[in-house]
Design a protein around this motif. Structure first.
Motif, PDB file in Angstrom:
ATOM      1  N   LYS A  50      -7.501  56.656  32.213  1.00  0.00           N
ATOM      2  CA  LYS A  50      -8.825  57.253  32.486  1.00  0.00           C
ATOM      3  C   LYS A  50      -9.690  57.333  31.228  1.00  0.00           C
ATOM      4  N   ALA A  51      -9.027  57.303  30.070  1.00  0.00           N
ATOM      5  CA  ALA A  51      -9.783  57.370  28.810  1.00  0.00           C
ATOM      6  C   ALA A  51     -10.466  56.039  28.515  1.00  0.00           C
ATOM      7  N   GLY A  52     -10.089  54.983  29.231  1.00  0.00           N
ATOM      8  CA  GLY A  52     -10.680  53.659  28.973  1.00  0.00           C
ATOM      9  C   GLY A  52      -9.801  52.853  28.025  1.00  0.00           C
ATOM     10  N   ASN A  53     -10.399  51.858  27.415  1.00  0.00           N
ATOM     11  CA  ASN A  53      -9.648  50.970  26.529  1.00  0.00           C
ATOM     12  C   ASN A  53      -9.390  51.662  25.182  1.00  0.00           C
ATOM     13  N   LEU A  54      -8.112  51.864  24.857  1.00  0.00           N
ATOM     14  CA  LEU A  54      -7.784  52.589  23.623  1.00  0.00           C
ATOM     15  C   LEU A  54      -7.322  51.656  22.503  1.00  0.00           C
ATOM     16  N   THR A  55      -7.525  50.372  22.682  1.00  0.00           N
ATOM     17  CA  THR A  55      -7.079  49.431  21.644  1.00  0.00           C
ATOM     18  C   THR A  55      -7.747  49.775  20.313  1.00  0.00           C
ATOM     19  N   ASN A  75       1.575  53.781  23.655  1.00  0.00           N
ATOM     20  CA  ASN A  75       1.746  52.467  24.302  1.00  0.00           C
ATOM     21  C   ASN A  75       0.419  51.788  24.627  1.00  0.00           C
ATOM     22  N   ALA A  76      -0.694  52.484  24.324  1.00  0.00           N
ATOM     23  CA  ALA A  76      -2.002  51.905  24.662  1.00  0.00           C
ATOM     24  C   ALA A  76      -2.639  51.221  23.453  1.00  0.00           C
TER      25      ALA A  76
END
Ligand code: SAM
Length: 364
Positions: A50-55, A75-76
Protein backbone atom coordinates in the motif's frame (compact mmCIF):
# COMPACT_ATOMS: atom_id res chain seq x y z
CA UNK A 1 22.10 0.11 -12.77
CA UNK A 2 24.10 -2.81 -11.44
CA UNK A 3 23.51 -1.59 -7.90
CA UNK A 4 19.79 -1.23 -8.39
CA UNK A 5 19.73 -4.66 -10.05
CA UNK A 6 21.35 -6.08 -6.95
CA UNK A 7 18.92 -4.25 -4.70
CA UNK A 8 15.95 -5.47 -6.63
CA UNK A 9 16.90 -9.09 -5.95
CA UNK A 10 17.35 -8.65 -2.21
CA UNK A 11 15.41 -11.18 -0.12
CA UNK A 12 15.89 -11.95 3.53
CA UNK A 13 17.45 -15.37 4.11
CA UNK A 14 15.29 -18.05 5.79
CA UNK A 15 14.54 -16.92 9.34
CA UNK A 16 12.49 -18.18 12.27
CA UNK A 17 8.81 -17.26 11.83
CA UNK A 18 7.39 -14.29 13.76
CA UNK A 19 5.55 -16.78 15.93
CA UNK A 20 8.87 -18.52 16.72
CA UNK A 21 10.53 -15.14 17.43
CA UNK A 22 7.73 -14.32 19.85
CA UNK A 23 8.27 -17.66 21.62
CA UNK A 24 12.05 -17.46 21.53
CA UNK A 25 12.23 -14.00 23.09
CA UNK A 26 9.07 -14.43 25.23
CA UNK A 27 7.36 -11.46 23.61
CA UNK A 28 3.87 -11.76 25.05
CA UNK A 29 1.79 -8.78 23.92
CA UNK A 30 1.56 -6.23 26.72
CA UNK A 31 -2.11 -5.40 27.00
CA UNK A 32 -1.38 -2.08 28.75
CA UNK A 33 0.59 -0.99 25.67
CA UNK A 34 -2.24 -2.15 23.37
CA UNK A 35 0.23 -4.43 21.65
CA UNK A 36 -0.91 -6.95 19.08
CA UNK A 37 1.24 -8.46 16.43
CA UNK A 38 0.83 -9.23 12.76
CA UNK A 39 2.05 -12.77 12.25
CA UNK A 40 0.99 -13.38 8.66
CA UNK A 41 3.68 -12.24 6.26
CA UNK A 42 1.23 -12.26 3.36
CA UNK A 43 -0.76 -9.64 5.23
CA UNK A 44 2.31 -7.56 6.11
CA UNK A 45 3.43 -7.75 2.44
CA UNK A 46 0.00 -6.48 1.46
CA UNK A 47 0.24 -3.59 3.92
CA UNK A 48 3.68 -2.65 2.67
CA UNK A 49 2.49 -2.75 -0.95
CA UNK A 50 0.00 0.00 0.00
CA UNK A 51 3.00 2.29 0.47
CA UNK A 52 3.75 2.00 -3.26
CA UNK A 53 7.10 1.29 -4.85
CA UNK A 54 9.77 1.21 -2.12
CA UNK A 55 12.75 0.48 -4.34
CA UNK A 56 15.75 2.39 -2.96
CA UNK A 57 13.45 4.12 -0.47
CA UNK A 58 14.40 5.37 2.98
CA UNK A 59 11.74 4.05 5.30
CA UNK A 60 10.95 4.97 8.89
CA UNK A 61 8.97 2.26 10.64
CA UNK A 62 7.25 3.26 13.86
CA UNK A 63 6.80 0.48 16.43
CA UNK A 64 8.23 -2.60 14.64
CA UNK A 65 7.56 -4.98 17.56
CA UNK A 66 8.53 -8.54 16.59
CA UNK A 67 9.21 -7.38 13.04
CA UNK A 68 6.47 -8.67 10.70
CA UNK A 69 6.07 -5.43 8.75
CA UNK A 70 9.83 -4.89 9.11
CA UNK A 71 10.52 -8.07 7.13
CA UNK A 72 8.12 -7.07 4.38
CA UNK A 73 9.75 -3.64 4.13
CA UNK A 74 13.22 -5.18 3.93
CA UNK A 75 12.01 -7.48 1.15
CA UNK A 76 10.76 -4.47 -0.81
CA UNK A 77 14.26 -3.43 -1.95
CA UNK A 78 14.59 -0.41 0.31
CA UNK A 79 17.89 1.46 0.60
CA UNK A 80 17.54 1.81 4.35
CA UNK A 81 15.02 1.04 7.03
CA UNK A 82 15.09 2.88 10.34
CA UNK A 83 12.93 1.41 13.08
CA UNK A 84 12.05 3.05 16.40
CA UNK A 85 10.76 0.73 19.10
CA UNK A 86 9.99 1.69 22.68
CA UNK A 87 9.83 -1.78 24.22
CA UNK A 88 13.34 -3.14 24.80
CA UNK A 89 12.11 -6.78 24.65
CA UNK A 90 11.90 -6.48 20.86
CA UNK A 91 15.44 -5.27 20.27
CA UNK A 92 17.20 -8.72 20.15
CA UNK A 93 14.69 -10.04 17.59
CA UNK A 94 15.17 -6.92 15.48
CA UNK A 95 18.94 -7.31 15.81
CA UNK A 96 18.57 -10.77 14.29
CA UNK A 97 16.83 -9.16 11.30
CA UNK A 98 19.53 -6.53 11.06
CA UNK A 99 22.17 -9.28 10.88
CA UNK A 100 20.19 -10.92 8.08
CA UNK A 101 20.06 -7.66 6.09
CA UNK A 102 23.54 -6.17 6.53
CA UNK A 103 23.67 -2.38 6.27
CA UNK A 104 19.95 -2.01 5.69
CA UNK A 105 18.30 -1.95 9.10
CA UNK A 106 19.00 0.71 11.75
CA UNK A 107 17.43 0.06 15.12
CA UNK A 108 16.65 2.82 17.60
CA UNK A 109 15.40 1.96 21.06
CA UNK A 110 13.28 5.06 21.65
CA UNK A 111 9.93 6.79 21.54
CA UNK A 112 8.37 7.76 18.21
CA UNK A 113 6.64 10.69 19.90
CA UNK A 114 9.99 12.38 20.56
CA UNK A 115 12.30 10.85 17.92
CA UNK A 116 13.71 13.43 15.49
CA UNK A 117 13.29 11.85 12.08
CA UNK A 118 14.23 15.11 10.38
CA UNK A 119 17.89 14.41 11.08
CA UNK A 120 17.89 10.69 10.43
CA UNK A 121 18.13 10.43 6.63
CA UNK A 122 20.61 11.97 4.16
CA UNK A 123 19.89 15.61 3.29
CA UNK A 124 20.33 14.71 -0.39
CA UNK A 125 16.86 13.08 -0.28
CA UNK A 126 15.17 16.45 0.18
CA UNK A 127 12.78 17.60 -2.51
CA UNK A 128 10.97 20.87 -3.07
CA UNK A 129 7.44 20.79 -1.67
CA UNK A 130 5.94 21.21 -5.14
CA UNK A 131 7.98 18.29 -6.53
CA UNK A 132 6.94 14.66 -6.50
CA UNK A 133 7.19 13.15 -2.99
CA UNK A 134 10.71 12.20 -1.87
CA UNK A 135 11.70 8.56 -1.65
CA UNK A 136 11.06 8.70 2.10
CA UNK A 137 8.19 6.78 3.66
CA UNK A 138 6.71 6.30 7.08
CA UNK A 139 5.09 2.95 7.77
CA UNK A 140 3.66 1.65 10.99
CA UNK A 141 1.17 -0.34 12.96
CA UNK A 142 0.85 1.49 16.25
CA UNK A 143 -1.73 1.37 19.00
CA UNK A 144 -4.27 4.12 18.40
CA UNK A 145 -3.37 5.96 21.58
CA UNK A 146 0.09 6.54 20.10
CA UNK A 147 -0.74 6.93 16.42
CA UNK A 148 -3.40 9.56 17.12
CA UNK A 149 -1.14 12.13 18.85
CA UNK A 150 1.52 11.23 16.33
CA UNK A 151 -0.73 11.91 13.34
CA UNK A 152 -1.86 15.18 14.90
CA UNK A 153 1.78 16.12 15.36
CA UNK A 154 2.54 15.14 11.77
CA UNK A 155 -0.46 17.11 10.47
CA UNK A 156 0.99 20.12 12.23
CA UNK A 157 4.42 19.27 10.79
CA UNK A 158 2.90 19.18 7.30
CA UNK A 159 1.65 22.72 7.72
CA UNK A 160 5.08 24.05 8.71
CA UNK A 161 7.02 21.49 6.65
CA UNK A 162 8.87 20.26 9.70
CA UNK A 163 9.48 16.79 11.18
CA UNK A 164 9.28 14.07 8.50
CA UNK A 165 8.26 16.75 5.99
CA UNK A 166 11.64 18.44 5.89
CA UNK A 167 12.30 15.93 3.10
CA UNK A 168 9.28 17.18 1.14
CA UNK A 169 5.86 15.56 0.87
CA UNK A 170 6.80 12.37 2.74
CA UNK A 171 4.14 9.69 2.45
CA UNK A 172 2.74 7.77 5.39
CA UNK A 173 1.14 4.34 5.42
CA UNK A 174 -0.38 3.58 8.78
CA UNK A 175 -2.22 0.47 9.82
CA UNK A 176 -5.03 0.68 12.25
CA UNK A 177 -5.41 -1.98 14.86
CA UNK A 178 -7.27 -5.22 14.42
CA UNK A 179 -10.28 -4.22 16.50
CA UNK A 180 -10.53 -0.96 14.59
CA UNK A 181 -10.22 -2.68 11.23
CA UNK A 182 -12.87 -5.19 12.28
CA UNK A 183 -15.33 -2.39 12.80
CA UNK A 184 -14.77 -1.39 9.21
CA UNK A 185 -15.83 -4.90 8.15
CA UNK A 186 -18.92 -4.93 10.30
CA UNK A 187 -20.25 -1.62 9.08
CA UNK A 188 -20.73 -2.56 5.49
CA UNK A 189 -22.64 0.60 4.64
CA UNK A 190 -20.51 3.15 6.35
CA UNK A 191 -17.22 4.55 5.23
CA UNK A 192 -14.22 2.61 6.43
CA UNK A 193 -12.31 5.64 7.61
CA UNK A 194 -15.37 6.91 9.41
CA UNK A 195 -15.74 3.56 11.08
CA UNK A 196 -12.06 3.43 11.92
CA UNK A 197 -12.04 6.83 13.48
CA UNK A 198 -15.45 6.50 15.04
CA UNK A 199 -14.29 3.29 16.70
CA UNK A 200 -11.25 5.14 17.87
CA UNK A 201 -13.50 7.80 19.27
CA UNK A 202 -15.09 5.44 21.73
CA UNK A 203 -12.09 3.73 23.27
CA UNK A 204 -9.02 4.60 25.29
CA UNK A 205 -7.30 7.95 25.34
CA UNK A 206 -10.45 9.81 24.74
CA UNK A 207 -9.48 13.39 24.21
CA UNK A 208 -6.79 12.74 21.67
CA UNK A 209 -8.92 10.33 19.70
CA UNK A 210 -11.73 12.81 19.74
CA UNK A 211 -9.36 15.46 18.52
CA UNK A 212 -8.29 13.36 15.54
CA UNK A 213 -11.83 12.30 14.83
CA UNK A 214 -12.96 15.90 14.70
CA UNK A 215 -10.07 16.90 12.56
CA UNK A 216 -10.52 14.08 10.08
CA UNK A 217 -14.26 14.46 10.10
CA UNK A 218 -13.92 18.04 9.01
CA UNK A 219 -12.02 16.95 5.96
CA UNK A 220 -13.07 13.70 4.45
CA UNK A 221 -14.92 11.13 6.34
CA UNK A 222 -18.41 11.80 5.14
CA UNK A 223 -17.29 11.23 1.57
CA UNK A 224 -15.30 8.03 1.90
CA UNK A 225 -16.89 4.84 0.70
CA UNK A 226 -16.58 1.25 1.83
CA UNK A 227 -13.97 0.39 -0.77
CA UNK A 228 -12.48 3.78 -0.33
CA UNK A 229 -9.59 4.26 -2.63
CA UNK A 230 -10.31 7.89 -3.23
CA UNK A 231 -7.16 9.61 -4.38
CA UNK A 232 -8.37 13.16 -4.07
CA UNK A 233 -9.79 13.21 -0.59
CA UNK A 234 -8.01 15.38 1.83
CA UNK A 235 -7.64 16.07 5.47
CA UNK A 236 -7.17 19.74 4.84
CA UNK A 237 -3.55 19.21 3.96
CA UNK A 238 -3.36 15.64 2.77
CA UNK A 239 -4.64 13.34 0.11
CA UNK A 240 -5.76 10.12 1.61
CA UNK A 241 -6.43 6.56 0.49
CA UNK A 242 -8.04 4.11 2.81
CA UNK A 243 -8.18 0.36 2.63
CA UNK A 244 -9.63 -1.54 5.57
CA UNK A 245 -7.47 -0.25 8.33
CA UNK A 246 -4.53 0.86 6.19
CA UNK A 247 -4.44 4.58 5.61
CA UNK A 248 -2.08 6.07 3.06
CA UNK A 249 -1.44 9.81 3.30
CA UNK A 250 0.32 12.08 0.84
CA UNK A 251 0.55 15.77 1.69
CA UNK A 252 -1.17 18.07 -0.77
CA UNK A 253 1.01 20.62 -2.55
CA UNK A 254 -1.55 23.29 -1.76
CA UNK A 255 -3.54 22.93 1.48
CA UNK A 256 -7.28 23.26 1.04
CA UNK A 257 -7.43 25.55 4.04
CA UNK A 258 -4.63 28.06 3.94
CA UNK A 259 -4.59 29.12 7.55
CA UNK A 260 -2.23 28.19 10.42
CA UNK A 261 -2.75 24.65 11.71
CA UNK A 262 -3.56 25.86 15.24
CA UNK A 263 -6.31 28.10 13.91
CA UNK A 264 -7.84 25.33 11.76
CA UNK A 265 -7.61 22.95 14.69
CA UNK A 266 -9.33 25.43 17.00
CA UNK A 267 -12.21 26.12 14.61
CA UNK A 268 -12.74 22.40 13.91
CA UNK A 269 -12.53 21.41 17.57
CA UNK A 270 -15.01 24.08 18.57
CA UNK A 271 -17.40 23.18 15.76
CA UNK A 272 -17.48 19.62 17.10
CA UNK A 273 -17.85 20.69 20.72
CA UNK A 274 -21.51 19.66 20.64
CA UNK A 275 -21.59 16.97 18.00
CA UNK A 276 -25.33 16.38 17.97
CA UNK A 277 -26.34 20.03 18.16
CA UNK A 278 -26.48 22.65 15.42
CA UNK A 279 -23.02 23.89 14.48
CA UNK A 280 -23.61 27.42 15.78
CA UNK A 281 -23.54 26.05 19.34
CA UNK A 282 -19.98 24.77 19.14
CA UNK A 283 -18.72 27.60 16.95
CA UNK A 284 -20.13 30.07 19.47
CA UNK A 285 -17.55 28.81 21.94
CA UNK A 286 -14.89 30.58 19.89
CA UNK A 287 -16.13 33.85 21.38
CA UNK A 288 -16.37 35.33 24.90
CA UNK A 289 -19.82 35.03 26.45
CA UNK A 290 -20.46 38.76 26.31
CA UNK A 291 -20.20 38.91 22.53
CA UNK A 292 -21.07 35.27 21.72
CA UNK A 293 -24.43 35.71 20.02
CA UNK A 294 -23.37 38.67 17.92
CA UNK A 295 -19.95 37.33 16.87
CA UNK A 296 -21.24 33.84 16.07
CA UNK A 297 -23.92 35.38 13.89
CA UNK A 298 -21.30 37.47 12.11
CA UNK A 299 -18.98 34.47 11.60
CA UNK A 300 -21.73 32.30 10.14
CA UNK A 301 -23.13 35.04 7.98
CA UNK A 302 -19.80 36.11 6.49
CA UNK A 303 -18.77 32.47 5.97
CA UNK A 304 -22.16 31.76 4.40
CA UNK A 305 -22.77 28.73 6.63
CA UNK A 306 -26.26 27.64 7.67
CA UNK A 307 -26.24 27.74 11.52
CA UNK A 308 -28.59 24.75 11.66
CA UNK A 309 -26.19 22.35 9.97
CA UNK A 310 -24.83 19.66 12.27
CA UNK A 311 -21.02 19.60 12.65
CA UNK A 312 -20.92 16.34 10.66
CA UNK A 313 -22.64 18.11 7.75
CA UNK A 314 -19.94 20.73 7.40
CA UNK A 315 -17.72 20.19 4.37
CA UNK A 316 -14.12 21.23 3.79
CA UNK A 317 -15.29 24.35 1.95
CA UNK A 318 -17.54 25.27 4.90
CA UNK A 319 -14.53 24.93 7.17
CA UNK A 320 -12.36 26.86 4.76
CA UNK A 321 -14.76 29.81 4.83
CA UNK A 322 -15.21 29.59 8.61
CA UNK A 323 -11.43 29.59 9.13
CA UNK A 324 -10.92 32.50 6.73
CA UNK A 325 -13.56 34.64 8.44
CA UNK A 326 -12.41 33.66 11.93
CA UNK A 327 -8.86 34.65 10.92
CA UNK A 328 -10.09 38.10 9.89
CA UNK A 329 -11.95 38.46 13.20
CA UNK A 330 -8.77 37.49 15.05
CA UNK A 331 -6.79 40.07 13.09
CA UNK A 332 -9.32 42.73 14.14
CA UNK A 333 -9.31 41.64 17.78
CA UNK A 334 -5.83 40.57 18.91
CA UNK A 335 -7.19 38.92 22.11
CA UNK A 336 -9.67 36.70 20.32
CA UNK A 337 -7.43 33.81 19.30
CA UNK A 338 -6.19 33.33 22.87
CA UNK A 339 -9.77 33.15 24.17
CA UNK A 340 -10.65 29.79 25.73
CA UNK A 341 -14.24 29.22 26.83
CA UNK A 342 -13.17 26.68 29.43
CA UNK A 343 -11.03 29.29 31.15
CA UNK A 344 -14.01 31.69 31.18
CA UNK A 345 -16.25 28.99 32.64
CA UNK A 346 -13.68 28.29 35.35
CA UNK A 347 -13.37 31.97 36.20
CA UNK A 348 -17.17 32.39 36.30
CA UNK A 349 -17.44 29.39 38.61
CA UNK A 350 -14.84 30.70 41.01
CA UNK A 351 -16.48 34.14 41.00
CA UNK A 352 -19.84 32.54 41.86
CA UNK A 353 -18.15 30.53 44.56
CA UNK A 354 -16.52 33.67 45.99
CA UNK A 355 -19.91 35.43 46.07
CA UNK A 356 -21.47 32.48 47.86
CA UNK A 357 -18.60 32.42 50.35
CA UNK A 358 -19.10 36.17 50.98
CA UNK A 359 -22.83 35.66 51.54
CA UNK A 360 -22.11 32.79 53.92
CA UNK A 361 -19.65 34.99 55.86
CA UNK A 362 -22.23 37.80 56.05
CA UNK A 363 -24.82 35.39 57.44
CA UNK A 364 -22.50 34.18 60.21
N1 SAM B 1 4.50 -3.48 14.07
C1 SAM B 1 4.29 -4.69 14.85
C2 SAM B 1 3.27 -5.56 14.18
O1 SAM B 1 2.54 -5.04 13.33
O2 SAM B 1 3.17 -6.73 14.53
C3 SAM B 1 3.86 -4.36 16.28
C4 SAM B 1 2.57 -3.65 16.38
S1 SAM B 1 2.08 -3.28 18.03
C5 SAM B 1 0.42 -2.89 17.77
C6 SAM B 1 2.72 -1.66 18.31
C7 SAM B 1 4.21 -1.60 18.55
O3 SAM B 1 4.54 -0.22 18.77
C8 SAM B 1 4.70 -2.36 19.75
O4 SAM B 1 5.87 -3.04 19.43
C9 SAM B 1 4.96 -1.28 20.79
O5 SAM B 1 5.95 -1.64 21.73
C10 SAM B 1 5.39 -0.14 19.90
N2 SAM B 1 5.19 1.18 20.49
C11 SAM B 1 4.13 1.62 21.21
N3 SAM B 1 4.30 2.88 21.56
C12 SAM B 1 5.47 3.29 21.04
C13 SAM B 1 6.20 4.51 21.07
N4 SAM B 1 5.73 5.58 21.69
N5 SAM B 1 7.39 4.56 20.45
C14 SAM B 1 7.89 3.47 19.80
N6 SAM B 1 7.25 2.29 19.76
C15 SAM B 1 6.06 2.20 20.36
Amino acid sequence: MAASGMLSTFRLPPLPTIREIIKLFRLQAAKQLSQNFLLDLKLTDKIVRKAGNLTNAYVYEVGPGPGGITRSILNANVAELLVVEKDSRFIPGLQMLSDAAPGKLRIVHGDVLTFKIERAFPGSLKRQWEDDPPNVHIIGNLPFNVSTPLIIKWLENVSCRGGPFVYGRTQMTLTFQKEVAEVTHHRKNSSSAAAVVAAAHYKGSHLKRQQLWRYLKSGVLDTLTKKSTMPQNDVCLLTMKVDVGVVHFTPLVQPRIEQPFKLVEKVVQNAFQFRRKYCYRGLGMLFPEVQRVESTGKLLELADVDPTLRPSQLSVSHFKRLCDVYRKMCDEDPHLFAYNFREELKQNKSKTQEKEDDKERDRL
